[in-house]
Design an enzyme around this catalytic site. Structure first.
Site, PDB file in Angstrom:
ATOM      1  N   LEU A 155       0.827  -1.203   0.000  1.00  0.00           N
ATOM      2  CA  LEU A 155       0.000   0.000   0.000  1.00  0.00           C
ATOM      3  C   LEU A 155       0.869   1.263   0.000  1.00  0.00           C
ATOM      4  O   LEU A 155       2.057   1.202   0.300  1.00  0.00           O
ATOM      5  CB  LEU A 155      -0.921  -0.021   1.232  1.00  0.00           C
ATOM      6  CG  LEU A 155      -1.872  -1.231   1.308  1.00  0.00           C
ATOM      7  CD1 LEU A 155      -2.728  -1.151   2.561  1.00  0.00           C
ATOM      8  CD2 LEU A 155      -2.754  -1.318   0.071  1.00  0.00           C
ATOM      9  N   PRO A 156       0.250   2.419  -0.335  1.00  0.00           N
ATOM     10  CA  PRO A 156       1.075   3.622  -0.521  1.00  0.00           C
ATOM     11  C   PRO A 156       1.707   4.171   0.759  1.00  0.00           C
ATOM     12  O   PRO A 156       2.806   4.718   0.706  1.00  0.00           O
ATOM     13  CB  PRO A 156       0.104   4.633  -1.138  1.00  0.00           C
ATOM     14  CG  PRO A 156      -1.259   4.094  -0.929  1.00  0.00           C
ATOM     15  CD  PRO A 156      -1.140   2.618  -0.779  1.00  0.00           C
ATOM     16  N   THR A 164       6.257   0.621   2.205  1.00  0.00           N
ATOM     17  CA  THR A 164       7.241   1.417   2.948  1.00  0.00           C
ATOM     18  C   THR A 164       6.459   2.311   3.913  1.00  0.00           C
ATOM     19  O   THR A 164       5.734   3.216   3.487  1.00  0.00           O
ATOM     20  CB  THR A 164       8.083   2.290   2.000  1.00  0.00           C
ATOM     21  OG1 THR A 164       8.696   1.450   1.039  1.00  0.00           O
ATOM     22  CG2 THR A 164       9.157   3.041   2.782  1.00  0.00           C
ATOM     23  N   LYS A 216      15.223   0.106   5.012  1.00  0.00           N
ATOM     24  CA  LYS A 216      14.662   0.679   3.786  1.00  0.00           C
ATOM     25  C   LYS A 216      14.833   2.205   3.738  1.00  0.00           C
ATOM     26  O   LYS A 216      15.236   2.758   2.716  1.00  0.00           O
ATOM     27  CB  LYS A 216      13.171   0.303   3.702  1.00  0.00           C
ATOM     28  CG  LYS A 216      12.381   0.998   2.632  1.00  0.00           C
ATOM     29  CD  LYS A 216      12.780   0.563   1.247  1.00  0.00           C
ATOM     30  CE  LYS A 216      12.046   1.398   0.187  1.00  0.00           C
ATOM     31  NZ  LYS A 216      12.560   1.156  -1.151  1.00  0.00           N
ATOM     32  N   LYS A 243       7.779  11.070   0.807  1.00  0.00           N
ATOM     33  CA  LYS A 243       7.258  10.315   1.958  1.00  0.00           C
ATOM     34  C   LYS A 243       8.422   9.614   2.680  1.00  0.00           C
ATOM     35  O   LYS A 243       8.547   9.673   3.898  1.00  0.00           O
ATOM     36  CB  LYS A 243       6.243   9.267   1.477  1.00  0.00           C
ATOM     37  CG  LYS A 243       5.698   8.390   2.593  1.00  0.00           C
ATOM     38  CD  LYS A 243       5.003   7.139   2.075  1.00  0.00           C
ATOM     39  CE  LYS A 243       5.989   6.132   1.534  1.00  0.00           C
ATOM     40  NZ  LYS A 243       5.419   4.796   1.298  1.00  0.00           N
TER      41      LYS A 243
HETATM   42  P1  NAD Z   1       0.872   2.855  -6.082  1.00  0.00           P
HETATM   43  O1  NAD Z   1       0.264   4.124  -5.634  1.00  0.00           O
HETATM   44  O2  NAD Z   1       1.144   2.629  -7.529  1.00  0.00           O
HETATM   45  O3  NAD Z   1      -0.033   1.599  -5.590  1.00  0.00           O
HETATM   46  C1  NAD Z   1      -0.690   1.542  -4.369  1.00  0.00           C
HETATM   47  C2  NAD Z   1      -2.009   0.821  -4.615  1.00  0.00           C
HETATM   48  O4  NAD Z   1      -2.651   0.583  -3.366  1.00  0.00           O
HETATM   49  C3  NAD Z   1      -2.992   1.624  -5.471  1.00  0.00           C
HETATM   50  O5  NAD Z   1      -3.372   0.848  -6.594  1.00  0.00           O
HETATM   51  C4  NAD Z   1      -4.154   1.913  -4.531  1.00  0.00           C
HETATM   52  O6  NAD Z   1      -5.407   1.924  -5.188  1.00  0.00           O
HETATM   53  C5  NAD Z   1      -4.046   0.747  -3.567  1.00  0.00           C
HETATM   54  N1  NAD Z   1      -4.676   0.951  -2.267  1.00  0.00           N
HETATM   55  C6  NAD Z   1      -4.525   2.005  -1.425  1.00  0.00           C
HETATM   56  N2  NAD Z   1      -5.219   1.770  -0.291  1.00  0.00           N
HETATM   57  C7  NAD Z   1      -5.807   0.562  -0.422  1.00  0.00           C
HETATM   58  C8  NAD Z   1      -6.643  -0.228   0.417  1.00  0.00           C
HETATM   59  N3  NAD Z   1      -7.038   0.181   1.626  1.00  0.00           N
HETATM   60  N4  NAD Z   1      -7.063  -1.435  -0.052  1.00  0.00           N
HETATM   61  C9  NAD Z   1      -6.696  -1.851  -1.269  1.00  0.00           C
HETATM   62  N5  NAD Z   1      -5.891  -1.152  -2.107  1.00  0.00           N
HETATM   63  C10 NAD Z   1      -5.466   0.040  -1.678  1.00  0.00           C
HETATM   64  O7  NAD Z   1       2.210   2.697  -5.230  1.00  0.00           O
HETATM   65  P2  NAD Z   1       3.461   1.753  -5.560  1.00  0.00           P
HETATM   66  O8  NAD Z   1       4.426   2.493  -6.408  1.00  0.00           O
HETATM   67  O9  NAD Z   1       2.965   0.409  -5.969  1.00  0.00           O
HETATM   68  O10 NAD Z   1       4.105   1.676  -4.102  1.00  0.00           O
HETATM   69  C11 NAD Z   1       3.540   0.842  -3.087  1.00  0.00           C
HETATM   70  C12 NAD Z   1       4.482   0.846  -1.904  1.00  0.00           C
HETATM   71  O11 NAD Z   1       5.774   0.372  -2.327  1.00  0.00           O
HETATM   72  C13 NAD Z   1       4.719   2.232  -1.293  1.00  0.00           C
HETATM   73  O12 NAD Z   1       4.739   2.098   0.100  1.00  0.00           O
HETATM   74  C14 NAD Z   1       6.071   2.649  -1.864  1.00  0.00           C
HETATM   75  O13 NAD Z   1       6.749   3.564  -1.026  1.00  0.00           O
HETATM   76  C15 NAD Z   1       6.770   1.310  -1.976  1.00  0.00           C
HETATM   77  N6  NAD Z   1       7.836   1.228  -3.008  1.00  0.00           N
HETATM   78  C16 NAD Z   1       7.607   1.725  -4.274  1.00  0.00           C
HETATM   79  C17 NAD Z   1       8.621   1.600  -5.221  1.00  0.00           C
HETATM   80  C18 NAD Z   1       8.434   2.117  -6.643  1.00  0.00           C
HETATM   81  O14 NAD Z   1       9.431   2.153  -7.415  1.00  0.00           O
HETATM   82  N7  NAD Z   1       7.233   2.499  -7.043  1.00  0.00           N
HETATM   83  C19 NAD Z   1       9.843   1.000  -4.897  1.00  0.00           C
HETATM   84  C20 NAD Z   1      10.011   0.478  -3.612  1.00  0.00           C
HETATM   85  C21 NAD Z   1       8.990   0.592  -2.674  1.00  0.00           C
END
Ligand code: NAD
Length: 306
Positions: A72-73, A103, A178, A253
Site C-alpha cells: 500500500l502507498p 514502505t 529501507k 514520503k
Molecule cells: P501505487 O500508488 O502505484 O499503488 C498503491 C495501490 O494501493 C494503489 O493501486 C491503490 O489503489 C491501492 N490501495 C490504497 N489503499 C488501499 C486499500 N485500503 N485497499 C486496497 N488497495 C489500496 O504505489 P506503488 O508504487 O505500488 O508503491 C507501493 C508501496 O511500495 C509504497 O509504500 C512505496 O513507497 C513502496 N515502493 C515503491 C517503489 C516504486 O518504485 N514504485 C519502490 C520500492 C517501494
C-alpha cells in the site's frame, strides 16, 4: 513446511499498484493461487488479466487465505487496513502469515506486527528495493523485520518475487533499513544530477561524462542504472519524460520517514535533510510530484537559450 506444501496454500494480495500488480503476477507465474483486491477498479482488472482471482473487498480476499501480502502507498492505509474499525486483523484466522511490504514507519510496522501476534498471526515487515523493473522481473530485494521462524515460512513466497532476501533484525528493522537506503538514494541521485548538469553547462556530452564517472570514483547506482539525464540511457524514466517509476511524492514520503527516524534517535543527517528540502522544492509543483524522482534533474537544467 516445505515449498510444495506452501504453494498449495492460498495467498491474498492487497494493493495492486505499480509495485503490487507485478509482484502478484509473479506469484501467479510461480504457481501460487492469488486472490487480489485493490480500491482502484482498473488496477484490479489488470491483476485479474494476469491471473489473479478478483475479490470484491479486502475481507473477501483474505477469506480462507493462508498468506496475506500487502503493498500500500503509506502507513495510514496500512493502519486502516489492519487496525481500523473493521480492520482485517479482526477476521484473520490464527496461523495466517502476514507479509507487509509497503514502505511505512518502523513504529507503524511494529504496531501491526504486535497486534497480529496477539491474535496468533505470524507477521513481518518486508519493504522492497529495486523499483518497478525489479518488481516485474521478480528480482526485488526484501528487507525483512521479524522473527527468524516467520521469515523461514515466508521464504518461498518472497523467493517468487525477489532475488535478495535479507533479515534486517526484529519487527520494524526492515523499515529502518529501507529508509536508510532511500535517504542515500535521494542523496546520490541529487549529486549525480548536479554533476551531470555542471558537465553539460561546460560543454560535455552527458553520455561521455557518465561513462567517465561510472569508471571513476564518482560511480553510483543513480549514474549507472537509473541515469537522470535524458538521452544517456534507454528504458529509464529519463528516457520517457520521467513517466512511471518511483514518484517524487513517494520519495518525499520516504525522506519524511527518514527525518522522523533521525529525530527519534538523535542522529545527524544533514545531507538527508538537504535532500528532503530539494525534493520539496521540486515537488512544490504538483506535476513534478507525479514524475519519477530522477526528474530532480530538471531542478538544475537551464531553460533553453539561457
Ligand atoms: P501505487 O500508488 O502505484 O499503488 C498503491 C495501490 O494501493 C494503489 O493501486 C491503490 O489503489 C491501492 N490501495 C490504497 N489503499 C488501499 C486499500 N485500503 N485497499 C486496497 N488497495 C489500496 O504505489 P506503488 O508504487 O505500488 O508503491 C507501493 C508501496 O511500495 C509504497 O509504500 C512505496 O513507497 C513502496 N515502493 C515503491 C517503489 C516504486 O518504485 N514504485 C519502490 C520500492 C517501494
Amino acid at each position: 513446511m516445505n515449498t510444495r506444501q506452501l504453494k498449495m496454500e492460498k495467498i491474498a494480495f492487497i494493493g495492486l499498484g505499480n509495485m503490487g500488480g507485478p509482484m502478484a503476477a509473479n506469484l501467479v507465474k510461480k504457481g501460487f493461487s492469488v486472490t487480489a483486491f485493490d480500491l482502484s477498479a482498473p488496477m484490479l482488472e489488470k491483476a485479474v488479466a494476469l491471473g489473479c482471482v478478483r475479490a470484491e473487498n479486502a475481507h473477501a480476499a483474505i477469506d480462507r487465505a493462508d498468506v496475506v501480502v500487502s503493498m500500500l502507498p503509506h502507513g495510514e492505509a496500512v493502519r486502516a487496513l489492519y487496525l481500523g474499525v473493521h480492520g482485517l486483523l479482526q477476521s484473520m484466522a490464527a496461523g495466517t502469515l502476514l507479509i507487509e511490504c509497503s514502505t511505512i514507519s518502523a513504529n507503524d510496522a511494529r504496531q501491526v506486527i504486535a497486534a497480529a501476534g496477539e491474535r496468533g498471526i505470524q507477521a513481518m515487515d518486508a519493504p522492497v528495493s529495486g523499483g518497478t523493473a525489479a518488481a516485474a522481473a521478480g528480482t526485488l530485494s526484501f528487507m525483512c523485520g521479524g522473527e527468524e521462524a516467520t521469515l523461514q515460512r515466508a521464504q518461498p513466497v518472497l523467493d517468487a518475487m525477489g532475488a535478495n532476501i535479507f533479515h534486517a533484525g526484529p519487527a520494524g528493522s526492515g523499515q529502518v533499513a529501507k529508509i536508510c537506503n532511500n535517504m542515500l538514494l535521494a542523496i546520490h541521485m541529487i549529486g549525480t544530477a548536479e554533476a551531470l548538469q555542471m558537465g553539460v553547462d561546460n560543454g560535455l556530452d552527458p553520455k561521455v561524462l557518465s561513462d567517465i564517472m561510472r569508471a571513476s570514483s564518482g560511480g553510483n547506482w543513480s549514474l549507472e542504472k537509473y541515469n537522470p539525464y535524458p538521452g544517456v540511457m534507454d528504458k529509464v524514466p529519463a528516457a520517457r519524460d520521467y513517466q512511471g517509476g518511483f514518484s517524487v511524492a513517494l520519495m518525499l514520503k520516504d525522506l519524511g520517514l527518514a527525518m522522523d527516524t533521525a529525530a527519534a534517535s538523535a542522529s545527524s543527517t544533514p545531507l538527508g535533510a538537504l535532500a528532503k528540502n530539494l525534493y520539496q522544492l521540486h515537488g512544490g509543483d504538483p506535476i513534478n510530484r507525479a514524475l519519477d524522482f530522477s526528474s530532480i534533474q530538471n531542478l538544475f537544467r537551464r531553460p533553453a537559450g539561457d
